[in-house]
Design a protein around this motif. Structure first.
Motif: not given
Length: 72
Positions: A32-35, A7-8, A25-26, A14-17
């Motif tokens: 929104n990116f990860m839904n 999970s980590v 990003i905030r 996801s933050i990097l992508l």
């Protein structure tokens, strides 16, 4: 079965992508990116911050990976 390490890693990846895609990003951008819900992302970001994997600017809310977060 829930795997904390995966999970980590998923969040950090996801933050990097998302940063590569959007620049800065905030938490809402990450949600929104990860839904995922904003609440779920908020809880996860607090944990990532506690682990010192991310820094969240208190003024702008921008998320930055720490050196340790990038390594993982």
């Amino acid at each position: 079965m829930y795997n904390k390490k995966e999970s980590v890693e998923d969040y950090l990846e996801s933050i990097l992508l998302a940063q590569k895609q959007k620049g800065q990003i905030r938490s809402i951008d990450l949600a929104n990116f990860m839904n995922f819900s904003k609440a779920s992302v908020s809880i996860a970001l607090k944990k990532l911050k506690d682990y010192k994997y991310v820094v969240i600017d208190s003024t702008t809310g921008l998320i930055t990976l720490t050196e340790e977060g990038v390594k993982i």
